[in-house]
Design a protein around this motif. Structure first.
Motif, mmCIF file in Angstrom:
data_model
loop_
_atom_site.group_PDB
_atom_site.id
_atom_site.type_symbol
_atom_site.label_atom_id
_atom_site.label_comp_id
_atom_site.label_asym_id
_atom_site.label_seq_id
_atom_site.Cartn_x
_atom_site.Cartn_y
_atom_site.Cartn_z
ATOM 1 N N HIS A 38 0.876 -14.045 63.768
ATOM 2 C CA HIS A 38 0.733 -15.549 63.138
ATOM 3 C C HIS A 38 0.784 -15.301 61.551
ATOM 4 O O HIS A 38 -0.084 -14.537 60.991
ATOM 5 N N VAL A 39 1.795 -15.560 61.132
ATOM 6 C CA VAL A 39 2.081 -15.303 59.704
ATOM 7 C C VAL A 39 2.372 -16.882 58.807
ATOM 8 O O VAL A 39 3.244 -17.477 59.112
ATOM 9 N N LYS A 40 1.592 -17.155 57.930
ATOM 10 C CA LYS A 40 1.576 -18.200 57.071
ATOM 11 C C LYS A 40 2.011 -18.013 55.620
ATOM 12 O O LYS A 40 1.379 -17.148 55.046
ATOM 13 N N VAL A 41 3.307 -18.320 55.301
ATOM 14 C CA VAL A 41 3.967 -18.120 53.869
ATOM 15 C C VAL A 41 3.670 -19.390 52.879
ATOM 16 O O VAL A 41 4.168 -20.554 53.206
ATOM 17 N N ASN A 42 3.185 -18.940 51.800
ATOM 18 C CA ASN A 42 3.056 -20.226 51.014
ATOM 19 C C ASN A 42 4.101 -19.887 49.979
ATOM 20 O O ASN A 42 4.245 -19.281 48.838
ATOM 21 N N LEU A 43 5.018 -21.140 50.030
ATOM 22 C CA LEU A 43 6.198 -20.846 49.216
ATOM 23 C C LEU A 43 5.806 -21.374 47.732
ATOM 24 O O LEU A 43 4.831 -22.117 47.458
ATOM 25 N N THR A 44 6.741 -21.071 46.892
ATOM 26 C CA THR A 44 6.290 -21.467 45.345
ATOM 27 C C THR A 44 6.767 -23.074 45.003
ATOM 28 O O THR A 44 6.474 -23.423 43.910
ATOM 29 N N THR A 45 7.501 -23.623 46.035
ATOM 30 C CA THR A 45 7.794 -24.870 45.925
ATOM 31 C C THR A 45 8.126 -25.586 47.276
ATOM 32 O O THR A 45 8.845 -24.908 48.265
ATOM 33 N N PRO A 46 7.775 -26.732 47.472
ATOM 34 C CA PRO A 46 7.989 -27.380 49.097
ATOM 35 C C PRO A 46 9.769 -27.431 49.223
ATOM 36 O O PRO A 46 10.252 -27.312 50.282
ATOM 37 N N ALA A 47 10.250 -27.284 47.972
ATOM 38 C CA ALA A 47 11.760 -27.516 48.047
ATOM 39 C C ALA A 47 12.620 -26.386 47.832
ATOM 40 O O ALA A 47 13.716 -26.146 47.295
ATOM 41 N N CYS A 48 12.043 -25.147 48.471
ATOM 42 C CA CYS A 48 12.398 -23.774 48.362
ATOM 43 C C CYS A 48 14.159 -23.662 48.900
ATOM 44 O O CYS A 48 14.090 -23.887 50.159
ATOM 45 N N PRO A 49 14.910 -23.248 47.968
ATOM 46 C CA PRO A 49 16.229 -23.289 48.552
ATOM 47 C C PRO A 49 16.431 -22.289 49.686
ATOM 48 O O PRO A 49 17.550 -22.329 50.240
ATOM 49 N N LEU A 50 15.650 -21.135 49.831
ATOM 50 C CA LEU A 50 15.928 -19.934 50.630
ATOM 51 C C LEU A 50 14.791 -20.002 51.688
ATOM 52 O O LEU A 50 14.515 -18.836 52.126
ATOM 53 N N LYS A 51 14.152 -20.934 51.911
ATOM 54 C CA LYS A 51 13.104 -20.820 53.003
ATOM 55 C C LYS A 51 13.667 -20.257 54.535
ATOM 56 O O LYS A 51 12.893 -19.469 55.005
ATOM 57 N N GLY A 52 15.046 -20.575 54.803
ATOM 58 C CA GLY A 52 15.217 -19.922 55.976
ATOM 59 C C GLY A 52 15.580 -18.371 56.034
ATOM 60 O O GLY A 52 15.262 -17.789 56.984
ATOM 61 N N MET A 78 2.758 -24.248 47.249
ATOM 62 C CA MET A 78 1.891 -24.628 46.027
ATOM 63 C C MET A 78 2.778 -24.162 44.914
ATOM 64 O O MET A 78 3.070 -23.138 44.665
ATOM 65 N N VAL A 79 3.061 -25.342 44.276
ATOM 66 C CA VAL A 79 4.160 -25.005 42.930
ATOM 67 C C VAL A 79 3.165 -24.478 41.904
ATOM 68 O O VAL A 79 2.047 -25.088 41.388
ATOM 69 N N ARG A 80 3.420 -23.200 41.262
ATOM 70 C CA ARG A 80 3.052 -22.827 40.198
ATOM 71 C C ARG A 80 3.007 -23.575 39.100
ATOM 72 O O ARG A 80 4.133 -23.780 38.826
ATOM 73 N N PRO A 81 1.965 -23.605 38.165
ATOM 74 C CA PRO A 81 2.214 -24.453 37.061
ATOM 75 C C PRO A 81 2.969 -23.555 36.038
ATOM 76 O O PRO A 81 2.970 -22.449 35.985
ATOM 77 N N ALA A 82 3.418 -24.340 34.605
ATOM 78 C CA ALA A 82 3.896 -23.637 33.883
ATOM 79 C C ALA A 82 2.927 -22.945 32.959
ATOM 80 O O ALA A 82 1.854 -22.962 33.284
ATOM 81 N N ALA A 83 3.217 -21.832 32.164
ATOM 82 C CA ALA A 83 2.272 -21.180 31.400
ATOM 83 C C ALA A 83 1.385 -21.974 30.569
ATOM 84 O O ALA A 83 0.026 -21.747 30.428
ATOM 85 N N ILE A 334 12.843 -23.357 38.731
ATOM 86 C CA ILE A 334 11.557 -23.472 38.062
ATOM 87 C C ILE A 334 10.622 -22.518 38.481
ATOM 88 O O ILE A 334 9.638 -21.947 37.590
ATOM 89 N N SER A 335 10.538 -22.226 39.751
ATOM 90 C CA SER A 335 9.846 -21.214 40.333
ATOM 91 C C SER A 335 9.648 -19.725 39.638
ATOM 92 O O SER A 335 8.708 -19.104 39.251
ATOM 93 N N VAL A 336 11.078 -19.386 39.415
ATOM 94 C CA VAL A 336 11.405 -18.304 38.785
ATOM 95 C C VAL A 336 10.866 -18.166 37.377
ATOM 96 O O VAL A 336 10.156 -17.087 36.886
ATOM 97 N N GLN A 337 10.712 -19.391 36.736
ATOM 98 C CA GLN A 337 10.499 -19.324 35.196
ATOM 99 C C GLN A 337 8.775 -19.235 35.473
ATOM 100 O O GLN A 337 8.401 -18.706 34.514
ATOM 101 N N ALA A 338 8.262 -20.023 36.276
ATOM 102 C CA ALA A 338 6.738 -20.214 36.225
ATOM 103 C C ALA A 338 6.157 -18.887 36.697
ATOM 104 O O ALA A 338 5.036 -18.630 36.260
ATOM 105 N N MET A 339 6.843 -18.167 37.577
ATOM 106 C CA MET A 339 6.355 -16.832 38.181
ATOM 107 C C MET A 339 6.380 -15.811 37.043
ATOM 108 O O MET A 339 5.927 -14.773 37.212
ATOM 109 N N ALA A 340 7.341 -16.050 36.130
ATOM 110 C CA ALA A 340 7.670 -14.534 35.251
ATOM 111 C C ALA A 340 6.485 -14.299 34.487
ATOM 112 O O ALA A 340 6.373 -12.979 34.160
ATOM 113 N N HIS A 341 5.424 -15.062 34.356
ATOM 114 C CA HIS A 341 4.209 -14.766 33.422
ATOM 115 C C HIS A 341 3.166 -14.374 34.294
ATOM 116 O O HIS A 341 2.149 -14.108 33.536
ATOM 117 N N LEU A 342 3.247 -14.147 35.667
ATOM 118 C CA LEU A 342 2.106 -13.937 36.448
ATOM 119 C C LEU A 342 2.183 -12.339 36.471
ATOM 120 O O LEU A 342 3.179 -11.508 36.345
#
Length: 349
Positions: A38-52, A78-83, A334-342
């Motif tokens: 059983h695996v639960k994946v927390n996407l970086t946005t509910p509107a993830c274009p590559l969920k499939g 869970m949408v990651r906030p901007a820096a 947006i996710s790519v940009q928000a995750m870049a600083h993590l």
């Protein structure tokens, strides 16, 4: 066996972030019961274009673990906030602009907001076109009035799963606003900072056409995640879109991509496609990401007049499907940009 499952998940990369799901902290749960994982994946946005694709890759990787015969994959988001978040409780402020009027910018902004909300995001929509507000009408709330809450902050109106503010709901219908720059700046300030937006993943701002006072006030008032340029394919629209692009760059606002509206027309009687305005012209705008093309469709106009976004009124139509994909592509950017600083390694829950 859980450790083996986690090791397998380290081989699965997010297709946009190009890092594995474990190091990105996207695995919320990984458990094994008998021969079932059983695996639960927390996407970086509910509107993830590559969920499939992510789901398919997770299944393939975990099924390769000896002893695992089935995989149950579920998703959260869970949408990651901007820096530097723009406003308290608001993770991202997004500007939707164009160099000229008549390209369907407001229609695109409304449908992007409605699409993101439909996918499960918390969305606000601010109509910054003070002289020609149209968002309220497009959402079927043209006669609604903005009220104040107990803290004397403006309470955004709720419609179709999102919250919005528009000058149309603050001034008498049909009344022209003859304001100079300082008054426009004050209105923008109030809409941003004197409104009870609450917790939002995305606050989408529908800009007025051009490169004037409202655009300048916004970029000087809040930290903007990025902008979306809306244009039609013909050169006369692209000339003005290029000016808007230059304005955003001078204001240090990242341009997340371009949307080509009224890109083509599909005849309903024959199914033939006609490039009325010259399809593909938006690709001439430098090296901007191309978020998508929206066909010219009478249903979009009819739905706007009826106060219901096309992505909700006719979700299976070609125009709605195009706007849904554009919204997901934008969320991905947006996710790519928000995750870049993590950091390279996030803790696993």
């Amino acid at each position: 066996m859980r450790d083996a499952v986690m090791q397998a998940l380290k081989t699965v990369n997010d297709p946009e972030l190009h890092r594995d799901l474990v190091s990105l902290g996207m695995i919320e749960r990984a458990e094994v019961e008998g021969r079932v994982a059983h695996v639960k994946v927390n996407l970086t946005t509910p509107a993830c274009p590559l969920k499939g694709k992510i789901e398919g890759d997770v299944r393939a990787a975990v099924l390769a673990v000896p002893g695992i015969e089935a995989v149950n994959v579920t998703f959260g988001a869970m949408v990651r906030p901007a820096a530097q978040p723009a406003l308290p409780g608001v993770k991202h402020v997004l500007l939707v602009g164009s160099g000229k009027g008549g390209v369907g910018k407001s229609s695109v902004a409304v449908n992007l907001a409605a699409s993101l909300a439909r996918d499960g995001a918390q969305v606000g929509l601010m109509d910054a076109d003070v002289y020609g507000p149209s968002v309220a009408h497009m959402l079927g709330q043209g006669t609604a009035k903005v009220t104040a809450n107990a803290e004397r902050k403006m309470q955004p109106i709720e419609a179709h799963g999102l919250r919005f503010l528009s000058m149309a709901n603050l001034s008498p219908a049909g009344q022209a606003l003859v304001w100079r720059g300082p008054m426009l700046h004050s209105a923008v300030q109030q809409f941003l900072k004197d409104a009870a937006w609450g917790e939002l993943d995305y606050l989408i701002v529908d800009l007025p056409p051009g490169t004037g006072d409202v655009q300048l006030s916004l970029t000087q008032t809040v930290q903007v995640t990025g902008a979306v340029l809306v244009t039609t394919p013909q050169d006369v629209a692209l000339i003005d879109a290029a000016r808007a692009l230059d304005m955003f760059r001078k204001a240090s606002v990242p341009v997340l991509g371009v949307v080509e509206n009224m890109s083509y027309f599909v005849a309903p009687d024959t199914g033939l496609t006609y490039d009325i305005f010259g399809r593909g012209g938006s690709r001439k705008l430098g090296n901007l990401p191309h978020l998508g093309e929206i066909p010219l469709d009478t249903e979009v106009r009819q739905d706007a007049d009826a106060g219901l976004p096309t992505v909700l009124a006719h979700p299976e139509s070609p125009a709605a499907q195009a706007m849904r994909q554009i919204a997901r592509n934008l969320a991905g950017r947006i996710s790519v940009q928000a995750m870049a600083h993590l950091p390279e390694q996030l803790p696993v829950v």
